[in-house]
Every structure is written in C-alpha cells, then in structure tokens.
Design an enzyme around this catalytic site. Structure first.
Site, PDB file in Angstrom:
ATOM      1  N   TYR A 136       5.309  61.407  25.719  1.00  0.00           N
ATOM      2  CA  TYR A 136       6.439  62.272  26.095  1.00  0.00           C
ATOM      3  C   TYR A 136       6.842  61.975  27.544  1.00  0.00           C
ATOM      4  O   TYR A 136       8.025  61.801  27.863  1.00  0.00           O
ATOM      5  CB  TYR A 136       5.979  63.716  25.928  1.00  0.00           C
ATOM      6  CG  TYR A 136       6.915  64.801  26.362  1.00  0.00           C
ATOM      7  CD1 TYR A 136       8.107  65.038  25.690  1.00  0.00           C
ATOM      8  CD2 TYR A 136       6.579  65.643  27.428  1.00  0.00           C
ATOM      9  CE1 TYR A 136       8.936  66.090  26.072  1.00  0.00           C
ATOM     10  CE2 TYR A 136       7.388  66.692  27.805  1.00  0.00           C
ATOM     11  CZ  TYR A 136       8.577  66.904  27.126  1.00  0.00           C
ATOM     12  OH  TYR A 136       9.392  67.949  27.503  1.00  0.00           O
ATOM     13  N   ASP A 153      23.342  65.842  13.679  1.00  0.00           N
ATOM     14  CA  ASP A 153      22.074  65.266  14.130  1.00  0.00           C
ATOM     15  C   ASP A 153      22.383  64.314  15.294  1.00  0.00           C
ATOM     16  O   ASP A 153      23.185  63.388  15.137  1.00  0.00           O
ATOM     17  CB  ASP A 153      21.432  64.517  12.947  1.00  0.00           C
ATOM     18  CG  ASP A 153      20.025  64.050  13.264  1.00  0.00           C
ATOM     19  OD1 ASP A 153      19.699  63.918  14.466  1.00  0.00           O
ATOM     20  OD2 ASP A 153      19.253  63.826  12.321  1.00  0.00           O
ATOM     21  N   LYS A 213      10.275  60.585  29.364  1.00  0.00           N
ATOM     22  CA  LYS A 213      10.922  61.306  30.469  1.00  0.00           C
ATOM     23  C   LYS A 213      11.237  60.339  31.610  1.00  0.00           C
ATOM     24  O   LYS A 213      12.341  60.336  32.157  1.00  0.00           O
ATOM     25  CB  LYS A 213      10.029  62.447  30.977  1.00  0.00           C
ATOM     26  CG  LYS A 213       9.916  63.630  30.022  1.00  0.00           C
ATOM     27  CD  LYS A 213      11.248  64.328  29.841  1.00  0.00           C
ATOM     28  CE  LYS A 213      11.173  65.538  28.950  1.00  0.00           C
ATOM     29  NZ  LYS A 213      12.490  66.041  28.514  1.00  0.00           N
TER      30      LYS A 213
HETATM   31  C1  AKB Z   1       5.595  70.386  26.736  1.00  0.00           C
HETATM   32  O1  AKB Z   1       4.565  71.063  26.803  1.00  0.00           O
HETATM   33  O2  AKB Z   1       5.703  69.333  26.108  1.00  0.00           O
HETATM   34  C2  AKB Z   1       6.786  70.863  27.514  1.00  0.00           C
HETATM   35  C3  AKB Z   1       6.826  70.301  28.897  1.00  0.00           C
HETATM   36  C4  AKB Z   1       5.777  70.683  29.867  1.00  0.00           C
HETATM   37  O3  AKB Z   1       7.709  69.568  29.215  1.00  0.00           O
HETATM   38  N1  AKB Z   1       6.829  72.280  27.564  1.00  0.00           N
END
Ligand code: AKB
Length: 349
Positions: free
Chosen positions: A165, A68, A169
């Site tokens: 997300y 992990d 990034k």
């Molecule tokens: C997502 O949809 O989270 C990924 C991306 C666009 O990074 N595929």
C-alpha cells in the site's frame, strides 16, 4: 453569473467521502459522485441519504453515478462531461487488503489513480490547470533503521515503505508531482494518519482503533484488537481530515512549496491509551489484545509527523487536538448514528 463550484468525487461510497460530501454541500459546492456501487450498497451513500433527508435535498440521487474507476473511457467521459473545478480521488484498496494480494493492490490503486490523472491531463491547456486532490498516507513512510527511538517523520523524510500500500502511495505522490510539473494537472495531496469517523472502515491496518469505538457503543460482540497495547501511530478525526482536503484545494497554488504535505492532529496514542480514553467515557470498557500480522504494518509507520510546512503554506490547524476530545466526539457521532438507524445506543457492558 458565476457557476457553482463543481466537486467531482471518486470513491463516493467510502469512509472519507462520508464526511467530505456534507462538508462540500455546506460550503455551497455541487458534488458529483462516482462509485462502482449504487448509494444504498455503500456506507457513504447510506449516510448521504440520511443527511439529504434531514436537509430536504431530494435530488441528491441525481448527483450519483455508478462508475468503476478502473473503466478508463468511463472516467474520461465523466471528467469531460462535468469539467470539474476540483476532483477528489478517494478510491483505493487499503493496507491490510493490499498486503493480501500485492499484484492486485498495484493494479487497482495505480490504475484508479492514473485513470483520473490522465483524464484531467486531457482538460489541461494554457492557464487551465485541472485540480486533483488525493489522500496519501502515513504509510508512505517505512520503518526507521533503528526502532529504538521516537520516529518523527519530517515532510521530506525518505519514503521507503515496507508495505505494498505504501509503495502505491509513494508511486502516486511521485506521479502526481510529475504531472503537476510537466502536464498541467494541479495535483495536491496530504499524508493522512489513521482516520476515525462513524463509518465502518474496511481493509486498513489502522482499523483497530475504529473497531474499539464501534465496539464501545455496543450492538455486537467486542472484537479482539489486532495489534498489541503498545502499537502507536497518529490518528485524526475525519472531519479535520476532510477539512484539510478542502482547505488545501482552496489554497492559492503560488503559496504551495510542495505537492504533498504531512498533516497531524495530536501526539500519537498507543492502542492501550485509546482503550483508556474510551474507558473514561464508557466505564467498564475493556479490550482483548490478539496481535496479528497487521501489527507489523502499523509498526513500520512513524509515531509522529512534522506538519510545519502545511501550517506555514496553507494554514493547516486541527480542531480536534486531543485524544479525549476525539473520543467524546466520536462516541457522540456513533450513538447518534445508532439512534438514526433506530438501534438501541447501549454502552458496552
Ligand atoms: C490503512 O490502515 O491502510 C489506512 C492508512 C493508515 O492509510 N487507514
């Protein structure tokens, strides 16, 4: 005697690794694979077992370590043991999953990232600059102040994401760049569009396109598309994306003018254009649209990417550069997968 290039992959069971591992093997590299699950419980592991069987590679199982990435000492020990020439860190929670639990997203994505980065830092000394390749995403960008015009993100366009997300990034891009400048880790990254291959994705907002292709080859009830027909983001054939990761890794560091590069394949299709492209190959294919909150995440991302710095610095070029070409390749891959798994490759009615 020169040593075979050792490529260490975290997230070996996932959607990107599914295409990266065979490409590394075909280029004569020795992959060492880490995933929190054993191969038979992952999409990438099952695909690798079929690939290894077809190419008579019986020792592929010894490449696989169940680890992990959240286990900091485990990651450090593995990196110290392997002394990889290049490390591909591919493990992360994707956008839709991240939006369900922002705290978990931050903890998981940032811990996985920093564990690998820190372990590589401990190998850095003098001219020794351990190489880390990591996929960023279109999701690093946020919405245009006005949604009325075409959104073409330049490589250095301000990154102000409105998804969690995307926040991870941007933080990871920044941290990786800092470690490259200050701590001797040769960090390199590409911002990828939505990716398409024959592995079922999970937890992404661009997954609506993957679902359409899976549904088009049959085998289960077609699922409604979770964005509306006009939703539009760029997509790329996975083999092009993993080739980009490998080519970026192989580039001379002195030629790189930045640590993170946009890459794209062709103009972004709308969901409806993807549907029509599939219908040209699978007559009668139709999609039912039932947008949910994932439409908002997709709408916050650019329609287009300026990838000229990648082209200029390390020669990035997609091979699959039209929607219909991508559709043909993907449908072939999915039908071959169904027949490998002895399923009837019947098209959608
Ligand atoms: C997502 O949809 O989270 C990924 C991306 C666009 O990074 N595929």
């Amino acid at each position: 005697m020169t040593r075979t290039t050792r490529a260490l992959i975290f997230g070996a069971g996932g959607q990107v690794a599914r295409d990266l591992i065979p490409m590394l093997v075909e280029r004569g590299m020795q992959p060492i694979l880490a995933d929190r699950l054993p191969p038979e419980e992952t999409e990438g592991g099952r695909a690798l077992s079929l690939y290894a069987e077809a190419r008579n590679l019986p020792d592929w199982r010894s490449w696989w370590r169940v680890l992990d990435g959240m286990d900091e000492p485990g990651v450090r020990d593995l990196i110290e043991e392997i002394e990889p020439d290049v490390t591909y860190h591919l493990a992360a929670l994707l956008s839709a999953r991240c939006e369900e639990n922002a705290g978990l997203c931050w903890r998981v994505n940032m811990t996985l990232f920093t564990n690998v980065l820190e372990a590589l830092r401990s190998l850095a000394s003098g001219d020794r600059r351990p190489k880390m390749i990591w996929p960023s995403s279109i999701a690093a960008f946020g919405p245009l102040p006005s949604s009325s015009h075409h959104y073409d993100a330049q490589n250095e366009y301000p990154r102000l994401p409105t998804t969690m997300y995307g926040v991870t990034k941007v933080a990871s891009e920044t941290l990786g760049t800092y470690y490259a400048e200050k701590h001797g880790v040769d960090f390199r990254s590409v911002r990828l569009p939505g990716l398409l291959n024959d592995a079922e994705p999970g937890g992404g907002s661009s997954d609506y396109a993957n679902q359409m292709y899976f549904d088009a080859v049959g085998g289960h009830e077609p699922r409604p598309c979770f964005v509306g027909p006009e939703a539009r983001i760029p997509f790329m054939y996975m083999q092009d994306a993993v080739r980009a990761l490998i080519e970026l890794a192989a580039s001379e560091e002195s030629k790189l003018t930045r640590r993170v590069y946009n890459i794209k394949a062709f103009s972004a299709p709308s969901a409806e254009e993807i549907e029509h492209s599939i219908a040209r190959q699978v007559p009668g294919f139709e999609v039912r649209y039932e947008p949910d909150q994932r439409q908002d995440y997709v709408d916050s991302w650019p329609d287009d990417f300026d990838d000229r710095p990648a082209l200029h610095d390390w020669g990035w070029q997609p091979e699959v550069n039209s929607m219909d070409q991508l559709t043909r390749r993907l449908l072939e891959d999915l039908r071959a997968k169904r027949s490998d798994l002895s399923l009837d490759p019947s098209p959608a009615a």
